[in-house]
Design a protein around this motif. Sequence first.
Motif, PDB file in Angstrom:
ATOM      1  N   PHE A  24      -7.557 -11.771   2.100  1.00  0.00           N
ATOM      2  CA  PHE A  24      -8.307 -10.324   2.155  1.00  0.00           C
ATOM      3  C   PHE A  24      -7.494  -9.121   1.849  1.00  0.00           C
ATOM      4  O   PHE A  24      -7.551  -8.103   1.346  1.00  0.00           O
ATOM      5  CB  PHE A  24      -8.990 -10.014   3.424  1.00  0.00           C
ATOM      6  N   LEU A  25      -6.217  -9.374   2.480  1.00  0.00           N
ATOM      7  CA  LEU A  25      -4.997  -8.368   2.072  1.00  0.00           C
ATOM      8  C   LEU A  25      -4.589  -8.468   0.852  1.00  0.00           C
ATOM      9  O   LEU A  25      -4.333  -7.425   0.148  1.00  0.00           O
ATOM     10  CB  LEU A  25      -3.783  -8.774   3.176  1.00  0.00           C
ATOM     11  N   GLU A  26      -4.464  -9.553   0.266  1.00  0.00           N
ATOM     12  CA  GLU A  26      -4.052  -9.310  -1.333  1.00  0.00           C
ATOM     13  C   GLU A  26      -5.245  -8.799  -2.096  1.00  0.00           C
ATOM     14  O   GLU A  26      -4.670  -7.976  -2.996  1.00  0.00           O
ATOM     15  CB  GLU A  26      -3.781 -10.847  -1.424  1.00  0.00           C
ATOM     16  N   GLU A  27      -6.340  -9.047  -1.810  1.00  0.00           N
ATOM     17  CA  GLU A  27      -7.445  -8.532  -2.827  1.00  0.00           C
ATOM     18  C   GLU A  27      -7.384  -6.900  -2.432  1.00  0.00           C
ATOM     19  O   GLU A  27      -7.408  -6.080  -3.383  1.00  0.00           O
ATOM     20  CB  GLU A  27      -8.753  -8.973  -2.418  1.00  0.00           C
ATOM     21  N   THR A  28      -7.231  -6.466  -1.325  1.00  0.00           N
ATOM     22  CA  THR A  28      -6.967  -5.127  -1.072  1.00  0.00           C
ATOM     23  C   THR A  28      -5.757  -4.343  -1.812  1.00  0.00           C
ATOM     24  O   THR A  28      -5.915  -3.457  -2.279  1.00  0.00           O
ATOM     25  CB  THR A  28      -7.003  -4.697   0.394  1.00  0.00           C
ATOM     26  N   ARG A  29      -4.615  -5.083  -1.539  1.00  0.00           N
ATOM     27  CA  ARG A  29      -3.455  -4.782  -2.313  1.00  0.00           C
ATOM     28  C   ARG A  29      -3.623  -4.639  -3.762  1.00  0.00           C
ATOM     29  O   ARG A  29      -3.194  -3.602  -4.294  1.00  0.00           O
ATOM     30  CB  ARG A  29      -2.205  -5.528  -1.846  1.00  0.00           C
ATOM     31  N   SER A  30      -4.171  -5.563  -4.293  1.00  0.00           N
ATOM     32  CA  SER A  30      -4.532  -5.758  -5.721  1.00  0.00           C
ATOM     33  C   SER A  30      -5.433  -4.384  -6.229  1.00  0.00           C
ATOM     34  O   SER A  30      -5.096  -3.908  -7.170  1.00  0.00           O
ATOM     35  CB  SER A  30      -5.105  -6.957  -6.164  1.00  0.00           C
ATOM     36  N   PHE A  31      -6.437  -4.134  -5.410  1.00  0.00           N
ATOM     37  CA  PHE A  31      -7.339  -3.273  -5.735  1.00  0.00           C
ATOM     38  C   PHE A  31      -6.797  -1.715  -5.658  1.00  0.00           C
ATOM     39  O   PHE A  31      -6.973  -0.961  -6.639  1.00  0.00           O
ATOM     40  CB  PHE A  31      -8.484  -3.151  -4.727  1.00  0.00           C
ATOM     41  N   ILE A  32      -5.894  -1.607  -4.619  1.00  0.00           N
ATOM     42  CA  ILE A  32      -5.280  -0.234  -4.693  1.00  0.00           C
ATOM     43  C   ILE A  32      -4.276   0.082  -6.052  1.00  0.00           C
ATOM     44  O   ILE A  32      -4.343   1.161  -6.655  1.00  0.00           O
ATOM     45  CB  ILE A  32      -4.467  -0.058  -3.375  1.00  0.00           C
ATOM     46  N   HIS A  35     -11.773  -4.538   6.714  1.00  0.00           N
ATOM     47  CA  HIS A  35     -11.249  -3.723   5.507  1.00  0.00           C
ATOM     48  C   HIS A  35     -10.593  -2.550   6.180  1.00  0.00           C
ATOM     49  O   HIS A  35      -9.386  -2.123   5.708  1.00  0.00           O
ATOM     50  CB  HIS A  35     -12.272  -3.310   4.672  1.00  0.00           C
ATOM     51  N   PHE A  36     -10.843  -2.127   7.220  1.00  0.00           N
ATOM     52  CA  PHE A  36     -10.324  -0.987   8.054  1.00  0.00           C
ATOM     53  C   PHE A  36      -9.039  -1.312   8.328  1.00  0.00           C
ATOM     54  O   PHE A  36      -7.819  -0.633   8.284  1.00  0.00           O
ATOM     55  CB  PHE A  36     -11.241  -0.393   9.209  1.00  0.00           C
ATOM     56  N   ARG A  37      -8.945  -2.608   9.287  1.00  0.00           N
ATOM     57  CA  ARG A  37      -7.608  -3.060   9.747  1.00  0.00           C
ATOM     58  C   ARG A  37      -6.747  -3.338   8.563  1.00  0.00           C
ATOM     59  O   ARG A  37      -5.411  -2.678   8.792  1.00  0.00           O
ATOM     60  CB  ARG A  37      -7.890  -4.105  10.553  1.00  0.00           C
ATOM     61  N   ASN A  38      -7.069  -3.687   7.620  1.00  0.00           N
ATOM     62  CA  ASN A  38      -5.989  -4.292   6.569  1.00  0.00           C
ATOM     63  C   ASN A  38      -5.852  -3.039   5.826  1.00  0.00           C
ATOM     64  O   ASN A  38      -4.539  -2.939   5.363  1.00  0.00           O
ATOM     65  CB  ASN A  38      -6.939  -5.090   5.528  1.00  0.00           C
ATOM     66  N   THR A  80     -13.634  -1.035 -10.710  1.00  0.00           N
ATOM     67  CA  THR A  80     -14.364  -1.647  -9.724  1.00  0.00           C
ATOM     68  C   THR A  80     -13.742  -3.121  -9.396  1.00  0.00           C
ATOM     69  O   THR A  80     -13.006  -3.678 -10.110  1.00  0.00           O
ATOM     70  CB  THR A  80     -15.787  -2.184 -10.475  1.00  0.00           C
ATOM     71  N   TYR A  81     -13.865  -3.612  -8.170  1.00  0.00           N
ATOM     72  CA  TYR A  81     -13.581  -4.818  -7.658  1.00  0.00           C
ATOM     73  C   TYR A  81     -14.697  -5.489  -6.953  1.00  0.00           C
ATOM     74  O   TYR A  81     -15.314  -4.655  -6.236  1.00  0.00           O
ATOM     75  CB  TYR A  81     -12.381  -4.943  -7.159  1.00  0.00           C
ATOM     76  N   ILE A  82     -15.435  -6.608  -7.439  1.00  0.00           N
ATOM     77  CA  ILE A  82     -16.317  -7.480  -6.550  1.00  0.00           C
ATOM     78  C   ILE A  82     -15.496  -8.232  -5.657  1.00  0.00           C
ATOM     79  O   ILE A  82     -14.773  -9.014  -6.114  1.00  0.00           O
ATOM     80  CB  ILE A  82     -17.250  -8.167  -7.596  1.00  0.00           C
ATOM     81  N   ALA A  83     -15.688  -8.229  -4.451  1.00  0.00           N
ATOM     82  CA  ALA A  83     -14.725  -8.777  -3.413  1.00  0.00           C
ATOM     83  C   ALA A  83     -14.947 -10.285  -2.979  1.00  0.00           C
ATOM     84  O   ALA A  83     -15.584 -10.731  -2.112  1.00  0.00           O
ATOM     85  CB  ALA A  83     -14.893  -8.142  -2.146  1.00  0.00           C
ATOM     86  N   TYR A  84     -14.564 -11.186  -4.052  1.00  0.00           N
ATOM     87  CA  TYR A  84     -14.612 -12.450  -3.837  1.00  0.00           C
ATOM     88  C   TYR A  84     -12.983 -12.910  -3.629  1.00  0.00           C
ATOM     89  O   TYR A  84     -12.180 -13.107  -4.339  1.00  0.00           O
ATOM     90  CB  TYR A  84     -15.311 -13.255  -4.986  1.00  0.00           C
ATOM     91  N   ASN A  85     -12.659 -12.672  -2.264  1.00  0.00           N
ATOM     92  CA  ASN A  85     -11.388 -12.963  -1.980  1.00  0.00           C
ATOM     93  C   ASN A  85     -10.892 -14.205  -2.254  1.00  0.00           C
ATOM     94  O   ASN A  85      -9.512 -14.275  -2.174  1.00  0.00           O
ATOM     95  CB  ASN A  85     -11.209 -12.720  -0.376  1.00  0.00           C
ATOM     96  N   LEU A  86     -11.469 -15.377  -2.471  1.00  0.00           N
ATOM     97  CA  LEU A  86     -11.254 -16.624  -2.647  1.00  0.00           C
ATOM     98  C   LEU A  86     -10.376 -16.818  -4.035  1.00  0.00           C
ATOM     99  O   LEU A  86      -9.690 -17.744  -4.139  1.00  0.00           O
ATOM    100  CB  LEU A  86     -12.391 -17.675  -2.709  1.00  0.00           C
ATOM    101  N   ARG A  87     -10.409 -15.733  -4.933  1.00  0.00           N
ATOM    102  CA  ARG A  87      -9.785 -15.561  -6.122  1.00  0.00           C
ATOM    103  C   ARG A  87      -8.313 -15.405  -5.626  1.00  0.00           C
ATOM    104  O   ARG A  87      -7.242 -15.686  -6.401  1.00  0.00           O
ATOM    105  CB  ARG A  87     -10.178 -14.691  -7.016  1.00  0.00           C
ATOM    106  N   PHE A  88      -7.995 -15.173  -4.521  1.00  0.00           N
ATOM    107  CA  PHE A  88      -6.345 -15.102  -4.194  1.00  0.00           C
ATOM    108  C   PHE A  88      -5.839 -16.290  -3.388  1.00  0.00           C
ATOM    109  O   PHE A  88      -4.972 -16.017  -2.340  1.00  0.00           O
ATOM    110  CB  PHE A  88      -6.392 -13.666  -3.412  1.00  0.00           C
TER     111      PHE A  88
END
Length: 334
Positions: free
Chosen positions: A288-296, A15-18, A116-124
């Motif tokens: 993982f990148l997409e879930e982070t971008r979406s959360f922001i 997550h830090f790197r992303n 809130t976001y519960i990080a199940y990245n496979l949704r992306f």
Amino acid sequence: MKFLICGLGSIGQRHFRNLKSLGEDDIVVFRTGKGSADFVERFVNEYKPTIFTDLAESLAAKPDAAFIANPTSRHTGAALVAARAGCHLFIEKPIADSWDGVVELETEIKQRDLVTYIAYNLRFHPLLVKIKQWLEDKELIGRVVSFHAEMAERVTDWHPWEDYHASYACRRDLGGGVVLTQSHEFDYLYWLLGAVSQVYAIGGSLGDLGIEVEDVAKVIMKFTSGVTGSLDIDYLKRPPKRSLEIVTTKGRIFWDYFGKTVSFIPLDPKESKLVVDEPDGFERNSTFLEETRSFIKCVQGRTLTINPLEQGLEVLKVILSVKESLETERLLTL
């Protein structure tokens, strides 16, 4: 925005790197220092993050959002403290390993109107997204009848830098076990097929790993829609295997994660088989990148994420019921 990452294990480092790759540079880290020292030190030497060993001190830096990426059994405690400090929450899966403190956390989140976001990245994952699109096209697939899913991967291959016995995935006190750790399947089945009404599970620590938590679980699930099916998960197989088959009244859908393809095979031999491959350039970290971008984006717009707290709690209810069924060998109604 300013971000706090709780935990510097492999997922916290990811997550830090992303965040950095998305142009976010204002990041602080909270860590207890109890993780694999050499693995963490290499990361620290490379990225030189601002690190706190006290959670209250890290929150005094006034982050806008907290990534809860410490071991599962510690998610609720860290998330509760961060919520009280006004942080929007990105919580690694699953939310918790028990109901302790969860209602209190839910109350804080609702009272403060936190994203809130519960990080199940496979949704992306693009192929699961394609399955969801197909399932919504009743003219194409008809009605869903049943399914079988499998996730099997040898836990000893995950973190070569540490003794797997010490990993959170293999320790009861850290919320380990294959049901909690490999809970992605429970989430995407909920996402694709809806609410679960009944579960029955058998399994346990059956392999030769010498761990105190279950390494095999075979789960029967019934959904409120009437759809029934099975899920096999284990820590034992090599090479790994991950797949999903959904049987419908007009054919069947088959997803092969490692084969990087999904297909719809119609019952009518006159109709053409539909095959979709992963997009060119897609890699695991893309989700993982997409879930982070979406959360922001959701934090900035104060909108619901693709997997808000309410859905995460529904999935947690399924997971903890499966754990209970493993222990009691009973069919449970949710």
